[in-house]
Enzyme design. Structure first.
Site, PDB file in Angstrom:
ATOM      1  N   ARG A  39      -2.956  -4.907   7.822  1.00  8.22           N
ATOM      2  CA  ARG A  39      -4.511  -3.568   8.678  1.00  8.22           C
ATOM      3  C   ARG A  39      -5.561  -4.866   9.251  1.00  8.22           C
ATOM      4  O   ARG A  39      -5.961  -5.081  10.055  1.00  8.22           O
ATOM      5  CB  ARG A  39      -5.361  -3.725   7.872  1.00  8.22           C
ATOM      6  CG  ARG A  39      -4.436  -1.803   7.195  1.00  8.22           C
ATOM      7  CD  ARG A  39      -4.930  -2.366   5.712  1.00  8.22           C
ATOM      8  NE  ARG A  39      -5.109  -2.585   4.666  1.00  8.22           N
ATOM      9  CZ  ARG A  39      -4.781  -2.208   3.000  1.00  8.22           C
ATOM     10  NH1 ARG A  39      -5.904  -1.220   3.262  1.00  8.22           N
ATOM     11  NH2 ARG A  39      -5.623  -2.927   2.818  1.00  8.22           N
ATOM     12  N   TYR A  64       6.966  -8.145   8.211  1.00  9.80           N
ATOM     13  CA  TYR A  64       6.410  -7.182   8.574  1.00  9.80           C
ATOM     14  C   TYR A  64       7.011  -6.246   9.857  1.00  9.80           C
ATOM     15  O   TYR A  64       6.982  -7.201  11.078  1.00  9.80           O
ATOM     16  CB  TYR A  64       4.764  -6.747   8.571  1.00  9.80           C
ATOM     17  CG  TYR A  64       4.634  -6.852   7.051  1.00  9.80           C
ATOM     18  CD1 TYR A  64       4.157  -6.655   6.121  1.00  9.80           C
ATOM     19  CD2 TYR A  64       4.085  -9.025   6.581  1.00  9.80           C
ATOM     20  CE1 TYR A  64       3.699  -6.510   4.973  1.00  9.80           C
ATOM     21  CE2 TYR A  64       2.941  -8.763   5.623  1.00  9.80           C
ATOM     22  CZ  TYR A  64       3.582  -7.830   4.235  1.00  9.80           C
ATOM     23  OH  TYR A  64       3.136  -7.989   3.645  1.00  9.80           O
ATOM     24  N   ASP A 123       0.291  -1.248  -0.085  1.00  6.40           N
ATOM     25  CA  ASP A 123      -0.485   0.332  -0.066  1.00  6.40           C
ATOM     26  C   ASP A 123       0.609   1.111   0.443  1.00  6.40           C
ATOM     27  O   ASP A 123       2.103   1.345   0.712  1.00  6.40           O
ATOM     28  CB  ASP A 123      -0.699  -0.017   0.725  1.00  6.40           C
ATOM     29  CG  ASP A 123      -1.947  -0.795   1.328  1.00  6.40           C
ATOM     30  OD1 ASP A 123      -2.603  -1.839  -0.120  1.00  6.40           O
ATOM     31  OD2 ASP A 123      -2.061  -1.568   2.730  1.00  6.40           O
ATOM     32  N   ASP A 169      -6.601   1.209   8.171  1.00  7.89           N
ATOM     33  CA  ASP A 169      -5.332   2.510   8.854  1.00  7.89           C
ATOM     34  C   ASP A 169      -5.561   3.906   8.241  1.00  7.89           C
ATOM     35  O   ASP A 169      -6.371   4.126   8.849  1.00  7.89           O
ATOM     36  CB  ASP A 169      -4.702   1.765   7.640  1.00  7.89           C
ATOM     37  CG  ASP A 169      -4.857   1.809   6.114  1.00  7.89           C
ATOM     38  OD1 ASP A 169      -5.656   3.072   6.111  1.00  7.89           O
ATOM     39  OD2 ASP A 169      -4.514   1.619   5.375  1.00  7.89           O
TER      40      ASP A 169
END
Length: 304
Positions: free
Chosen positions: A187, A70, A42, A84
């Protein structure tokens, strides 16, 4: 003319750019249209983006499904439309409820989101619904209902916890490290963690630090990217992912021409088939001592 080089490029994507923006930039830097990526990030996210150049775009199919790592920050106490920080805040928990959260509660709910789980992707994901991207439908105000899917979260570690107040609201920021299967939405983990704790949650920062065996430490900065210096040889990438078989000149020629060849190795696949010079000829599947090409990799073409 110099040939256009093929290979895999590890790029550290900056915030504010789409994955397609990065592809466009690399197309210009590498002077080729044949550039693709293995897994979208993203615009808000930073970190490791794997790009394939020229014939190595054929390797991307085998990179997309690799597990990932991550580092992220989850804000507990607020829910947003996109799960988010880019979305609008739609719910804010009362300060006493946020302040009452305990480390034991957090650890318990994180434990329930670890392992093999069923996850409903975010409504603004890139998943297609009736041929259209979910995020396009969501941005038009249409209701998006996505089915839960099986994913694996192999690690969900808390790195730091910070409580603070902003805009007269109380929230808790949790820095985490997540290792997960391809297709896992961080997310959605933030959303589900906040929901389980009864205060809501969303993602405020996301950085991809690993894809399979490839680490962010080996990635080049987009602003200072030197394509030729950072390009990984396709044979190097393929032999990192798969077992390999060295071919003689006749075998390499026959395989490149689409013929099945006889090999000494055992059954299985994919197997990286290398020519006498070490070049990646193809990925093959072997059965009964006969190898058939899953995909071939032609020699680098000469730039016009």
């Amino acid at each position: 003319m110099e040939p256009r080089r093929s290979g895999i490029l590890l790029v550290d994507k900056p915030a504010g750019m789409t994955s397609h923006d990065v592809v466009s930039r690399v197309r210009r830097l590498a002077a080729t249209r044949k550039v693709g990526h293995a897994g979208t990030l993203d615009p808000m996210a930073t970190g490791l983006l794997l790009l394939g150049l020229n014939s190595s775009t054929r390797l991307l199919t085998y990179l997309v499904g690799l597990d990932k790592e991550y580092h992220a920050t989850i804000r507990l106490g607020q829910t947003t439309t996109t799960d988010d920080a880019e979305g609008e805040v739609v719910a804010t928990a009362e300060a006493p409820l946020v302040e009452s959260l305990t480390d034991d509660q957090l650890a318990r709910e994180i434990g329930r989101l670890t392992g093999d789980i069923q996850q409903v992707p975010s409504s603004v994901s890139a998943i297609k619904v009736d041929g259209k991207r979910a995020y396009d439908l969501a941005r038009k105000g249409e209701e998006v209902v996505l089915a839960a899917r099986a994913v694996t979260v192999s690690a969900f570690d808390v790195l730091d916890i910070r409580s603070s107040t902003s805009d007269l609201t109380r929230h808790v920021d949790v820095d985490v490290r997540v290792e997960c299967s391809s297709g896992t939405y961080i997310r959605a983990l933030a959303r589900d963690l906040g929901a389980a704790l009864g205060v809501g949650g969303h993602l405020t920062a996301l950085r991809r630090t690993r894809v399979g065996p490839f680490s962010i430490d080996a990635a080049g900065s987009l602003e200072q990217l030197a394509v030729d210096e950072n390009l990984l040889n396709p044979a190097e990438v393929a032999t990192t992912l798969f077992p390999s078989e060295r071919l003689d000149a006749d075998q390499a020629r026959d395989l490149a021409n689409g013929k099945r060849i006889t090999v000494a190795g055992g059954d299985g696949g994919p197997i990286a088939a290398l020519g006498p010079d070490g070049r990646l000829i193809g990925l093959v599947e072997v059965s009964g001592g006969r190898a058939r090409a899953l995909v071939n990799f032609p020699s680098d073409e000469v730039a016009e």
